[in-house]
Design a protein around this motif. Structure first.
Motif, short mmCIF file in Angstrom:
data_model
loop_
_atom_site.label_atom_id
_atom_site.label_comp_id
_atom_site.label_asym_id
_atom_site.label_seq_id
_atom_site.Cartn_x
_atom_site.Cartn_y
_atom_site.Cartn_z
N GLY A 70 0.81 -1.21 0.00
CA GLY A 70 0.00 0.00 0.00
C GLY A 70 0.84 1.26 0.00
O GLY A 70 0.55 2.22 -0.71
N LEU A 71 1.91 1.25 0.79
CA LEU A 71 2.81 2.41 0.84
C LEU A 71 3.80 2.40 -0.32
O LEU A 71 4.16 3.44 -0.85
CB LEU A 71 3.58 2.41 2.16
CG LEU A 71 2.72 2.60 3.43
CD1 LEU A 71 3.59 2.49 4.67
CD2 LEU A 71 1.99 3.93 3.41
N GLY A 72 4.22 1.18 -0.71
CA GLY A 72 5.20 1.08 -1.79
C GLY A 72 4.67 1.52 -3.13
O GLY A 72 5.44 1.92 -4.01
N GLY A 73 3.37 1.46 -3.32
CA GLY A 73 2.79 1.87 -4.58
C GLY A 73 3.04 3.33 -4.91
O GLY A 73 3.09 3.71 -6.09
N LYS A 75 5.79 4.90 -4.40
CA LYS A 75 7.14 5.03 -4.93
C LYS A 75 7.22 4.61 -6.39
O LYS A 75 7.88 5.26 -7.19
CB LYS A 75 8.10 4.18 -4.09
CG LYS A 75 8.25 4.64 -2.65
CD LYS A 75 9.25 3.76 -1.91
CE LYS A 75 9.40 4.21 -0.46
NZ LYS A 75 10.37 3.36 0.29
N THR A 76 6.54 3.52 -6.70
CA THR A 76 6.61 2.98 -8.06
C THR A 76 5.56 3.58 -8.98
O THR A 76 5.71 3.53 -10.21
CB THR A 76 6.44 1.45 -8.02
OG1 THR A 76 5.14 1.13 -7.51
CG2 THR A 76 7.50 0.82 -7.13
N GLY A 77 4.49 4.11 -8.40
CA GLY A 77 3.40 4.62 -9.22
C GLY A 77 2.44 3.55 -9.67
O GLY A 77 1.48 3.83 -10.40
N GLN A 78 2.69 2.31 -9.23
CA GLN A 78 1.80 1.21 -9.57
C GLN A 78 1.48 0.42 -8.31
O GLN A 78 2.36 0.18 -7.49
CB GLN A 78 2.47 0.28 -10.60
CG GLN A 78 2.67 0.91 -11.95
CD GLN A 78 3.30 -0.06 -12.94
OE1 GLN A 78 3.96 -1.01 -12.55
NE2 GLN A 78 3.08 0.19 -14.23
N PHE A 79 0.22 0.03 -8.19
CA PHE A 79 -0.23 -0.70 -7.00
C PHE A 79 -0.53 -2.15 -7.37
O PHE A 79 -1.22 -2.42 -8.35
CB PHE A 79 -1.48 -0.05 -6.41
CG PHE A 79 -1.22 1.28 -5.75
CD1 PHE A 79 -0.85 1.34 -4.42
CD2 PHE A 79 -1.35 2.45 -6.47
CE1 PHE A 79 -0.61 2.56 -3.81
CE2 PHE A 79 -1.11 3.68 -5.87
CZ PHE A 79 -0.74 3.72 -4.53
N SER A 80 0.01 -3.06 -6.58
CA SER A 80 -0.32 -4.47 -6.72
C SER A 80 -1.73 -4.70 -6.20
O SER A 80 -2.38 -3.79 -5.68
CB SER A 80 0.68 -5.33 -5.94
OG SER A 80 0.55 -5.06 -4.54
#
Length: 266
Positions: A70-73, A75-80
């Motif tokens: 949820g937080l990492g998305g 940074k990458t601009g994409q959500f798993s």
């Protein structure tokens, strides 16, 4: 309360917190039928904390992935799928939070009656049964979108009315929106984490204003409610696809009838 009463009430709270049968309806029965004393604010904090620990431990891997993705998305601009689900849970929590802040005093003053609990136990039991029978039960969590999450969150806000059952109404909403039983139950349990955490925090802040805290009762309540809630989650998810919601709906109707009988005969 006596130790025996603490044990029984903690087990009742732990089990009914996650089953679609209403914990508030069950917790008034010992008081109404057996004349037991009100469990008090400290005990409420204990059993809420125990339930919170149970769901966090059971879904520890899911929670970790939800937080990281949820937080990492950002940074990458994409959500798993996990990252998207994390923010859908946050979205679904907002309605209950807003309604709770706005109407908490009204609900505590006017809706915590045996008559209200009896009515909601029966009405939402019938709705649960209808949703289980007529829901399409096709979609998993990957098909959940923000509109459906918000609708389930709005349903969760109704659980502030005693007797509704938070898990019951959210599973009902999920089934009505076409979710599979397991998916509706899993989303309901994950949704419970922020709601129970906020509830426990508010109760703790209220508890700080009291002078005496029965730490022995609190510790026992945390342990027993946590263990019973953990086992409840595990077995419910194991068997829900086979048994369906009908047994819980029937149980709610019988419980509502008992509550009405108690009211009439009082």
């Amino acid at each position: 309360m006596e130790t025996f009463q603490i044990v029984i009430l903690a087990l009742i709270q732990g089990i009914t917190e996650f089953l679609p049968i209403s914990s508030s309806a069950h917790l008034i029965l010992p008081n109404q039928v057996l004349g037991w004393p009100d469990q008090g604010l400290a005990f409420d904090v204990a059993v809420h904390f125990g339930s919170l620990m149970a769901v966090l431990i059971y879904f520890r891997k899911d929670v970790w992935h939800l937080i990281c993705d949820g937080l990492g998305g950002f940074k990458t601009g994409q959500f798993s799928d996990e990252g998207r689900l994390a923010w859908l849970i946050v979205l679904a929590t907002i309605p209950a939070g807003l309604v709770g802040l706005a109407f908490k005093d009204f609900i505590e003053t006017h809706l915590r009656s045996s008559a209200v609990i009896a009515a909601t136990t029966i009405i939402f039991g019938l709705l649960l049964w209808w949703a289980d029978v007529y829901g399409k039960r096709l979609d998993g969590l990957s098909k959940l979108n923000w509109k459906k999450a918000l609708m389930i969150g709005a349903a969760q806000a109704l659980a502030l009315i005693p007797g509704t059952s938070r898990s019951g109404i959210t599973m009902t909403a999920g089934l009505m929106l076409g979710m599979k039983r397991e998916a509706a139950a899993r989303f309901s349990f994950l949704m419970s984490i922020p709601v129970i955490a906020l509830s426990a925090l508010l109760l703790t802040l209220e508890l700080l204003d009291t002078q005496a805290v029965p730490w022995g009762s609190i510790f026992l309540g945390v342990i027993l409610s946590g263990i019973s809630a953990y086992l409840c989650i595990h077995f419910f998810l194991q068997f829900i696809s086979r048994i369906g919601m009908a047994p819980f709906a029937i149980y709610r109707l019988l419980l509502g009838a008992v509550l009405i009988w108690l009211i009439v005969s009082a």
